[in-house]
Design a protein around this motif. Structure first.
Motif, short mmCIF file in Angstrom:
data_model
loop_
_atom_site.label_atom_id
_atom_site.label_comp_id
_atom_site.label_asym_id
_atom_site.label_seq_id
_atom_site.Cartn_x
_atom_site.Cartn_y
_atom_site.Cartn_z
N UNK A 83 1.13 -1.12 -0.73
CA UNK A 83 0.23 -0.45 0.04
C UNK A 83 0.71 1.56 -0.04
N UNK A 84 2.11 1.44 1.03
CA UNK A 84 2.76 2.15 1.20
C UNK A 84 3.59 2.62 -0.78
N UNK A 85 3.83 1.44 -1.35
CA UNK A 85 5.00 1.28 -2.48
C UNK A 85 3.95 1.99 -3.42
N UNK A 86 2.20 1.69 -3.58
CA UNK A 86 1.62 2.79 -4.10
C UNK A 86 0.93 3.71 -4.60
N UNK A 87 1.27 4.24 -2.99
CA UNK A 87 0.69 6.04 -2.43
C UNK A 87 2.05 6.32 -3.28
N UNK A 88 2.96 6.42 -2.44
CA UNK A 88 4.26 7.23 -3.09
C UNK A 88 4.71 7.11 -4.32
N UNK A 89 4.52 5.58 -4.94
CA UNK A 89 4.70 5.45 -6.53
C UNK A 89 3.28 6.53 -7.16
N UNK A 90 2.35 7.03 -6.58
CA UNK A 90 1.37 7.89 -7.20
C UNK A 90 1.35 9.06 -7.28
N UNK A 91 1.93 9.54 -6.37
CA UNK A 91 2.83 10.77 -5.99
C UNK A 91 3.67 10.85 -7.51
N UNK A 92 4.66 10.34 -7.26
CA UNK A 92 5.26 10.71 -8.33
C UNK A 92 4.51 11.03 -9.20
N UNK A 93 3.83 10.08 -9.65
CA UNK A 93 3.67 9.64 -10.94
C UNK A 93 2.48 11.77 -11.26
N UNK A 94 2.49 11.99 -10.23
CA UNK A 94 2.06 14.00 -10.39
C UNK A 94 3.33 14.56 -11.07
N UNK A 95 4.12 14.12 -11.51
CA UNK A 95 5.54 15.11 -11.48
C UNK A 95 6.08 15.47 -9.41
N UNK A 96 5.82 14.95 -8.86
CA UNK A 96 6.64 15.51 -7.43
C UNK A 96 7.94 15.18 -7.64
N UNK A 97 8.43 15.78 -6.96
CA UNK A 97 10.21 15.39 -7.52
C UNK A 97 10.01 14.07 -5.99
N UNK A 98 10.78 13.22 -6.30
CA UNK A 98 11.39 12.40 -5.71
C UNK A 98 11.75 12.38 -3.94
N UNK A 99 12.10 13.80 -3.66
CA UNK A 99 12.90 14.02 -2.63
C UNK A 99 11.58 14.38 -1.57
N UNK A 100 10.64 14.64 -2.34
CA UNK A 100 9.40 15.19 -1.62
C UNK A 100 8.39 14.11 -1.74
N UNK A 101 8.94 13.04 -2.33
CA UNK A 101 8.13 11.90 -2.08
C UNK A 101 8.25 10.89 -1.06
#
Length: 323
Positions: A83-101
């Motif tokens: 669940x955490x992987x999918x949550x964080x990876x979905x944030x990255x899909x919004x173009x959120x920088x990895x450091x913020x993710x």
């Protein structure tokens, strides 16, 4: 149907490439890395494999996948991990920088908390810190260390000040930022690193609050260091979407010539520095010549010492000294 294909059949959503956590479907860390790297690539996310690797390593409680035992990469993720992987990876899909993710990033030998919209420190700024430390070990060797004080203008996450404090136990520092979010984050990072006792952090704008700065720091600073906003306004349009959407524009945009904050630093520096005190600036490669001309033309009470180059061999750092 293979496990990987079933995973995406179960988890993909049609809107904007968003992905929900898979239901009743096991997936290993290794599979998750591969699946998300491919999904990132399909949606034009920069550094798709690295993004996937860092996020999954973070969920597993490690810095990188190299720190995870090989056999564990073939273990199925727990429900919570998945669940955490999918949550964080979905944030990255919004173009959120990895450091913020993942909400943290390493800067030199420190791990700092990261949070939007506070500016994310770049590798060049690590070089700036190294440059200051190099001078502290040579030019300032004969000084009384307990009296040495540093001022950072535009502290962001606190990366520069905290790195200097970590490397020089006798140093004390003052850090300023016009962003309240940056001030909060620098204070948080200083507490996490146990350096809050030697760092003062203030919510000040070097342009609007110049008189206050001079009053409190007059002739008291040995080192003034800054990675100020130095982009030319016209160059803001060409920035990556990740930067435009999530990072504080005021920490990037230096005005029409990129010199708005830099000029103010140079104007105030002679009033803030001790005798022979130095200024260390990270700038645009077009700036060193402009700075040298400005200092000579305005007779600011500073001497332009030298220009240093970054790891891409571009003129990136300016060193000046109070006359």
């Amino acid at each position: 149907m293979t496990n990987k294909k079933a995973l995406f059949t179960l988890s993909c959503r049609a809107v904007g490439g968003a992905v929900g956590p898979p239901v009743d479907c096991s997936v290993t860390a290794e599979q998750a890395v591969s699946l998300w790297a491919r999904h990132f690539q399909q949606h034009g996310i920069s550094e798709p494999l690295l993004s996937s690797q860092y996020i999954i390593a973070h969920v597993l409680g490690k810095k990188t996948l190299n720190c995870v035992e090989r056999s564990h990469l073939r273990d199925s993720l727990t429900d919570q991990q998945r669940e955490n992987v999918w949550k964080l990876c979905t944030k990255r899909l919004t173009r959120m920088p990895l450091q913020y993710v993942i909400e943290e990033w390493d800067f030199r030998d420190l791990t700092l908390k990261m949070r939007p919209p506070v500016f994310i420190p770049r590798p060049e700024t690590e070089e700036l810190v190294s440059l200051v430390l190099e001078d502290l070990q040579t030019e300032w060797r004969g000084r009384t260390w307990p009296a040495l004080k540093c001022l950072e203008v535009g502290c962001g996450t606190g990366a520069i000040s905290l790195s200097l404090l970590h490397s020089v136990p006798q140093l004390k520092a003052i850090a300023l930022d016009q962003s309240q979010e940056a001030v909060f984050l620098t204070k948080e990072n200083s507490r996490r690193l146990g350096l809050q006792g030697r760092l003062e952090v203030h919510h000040l704008d070097i342009i609007k609050d110049a008189d206050l700065m001079v009053r409190d720091c007059s002739a008291a600073v040995d080192v003034l260091v800054s990675n100020p906003p130095y982009l030319f306004t016209e160059d803001m349009e060409s920035l990556q979407e990740e930067i435009v959407r999530f990072e504080d524009h005021s920490a990037l945009d230096g005005g029409s010539d990129g010199m708005r904050v830099i000029s103010q630093i140079l104007t105030l520096a002679p009033k803030l520095l001790t005798k022979d005190g130095r200024v260390y600036l990270e700038v645009d490669p077009r700036h060193p010549a402009l700075l040298k001309h400005l200092v000579e033309q305005r007779k600011l009470g500073l001497q332009y010492l030298e220009t240093r180059y970054d790891f891409t061999n571009r003129p990136r750092f300016c060193i000046l000294q109070r006359r």
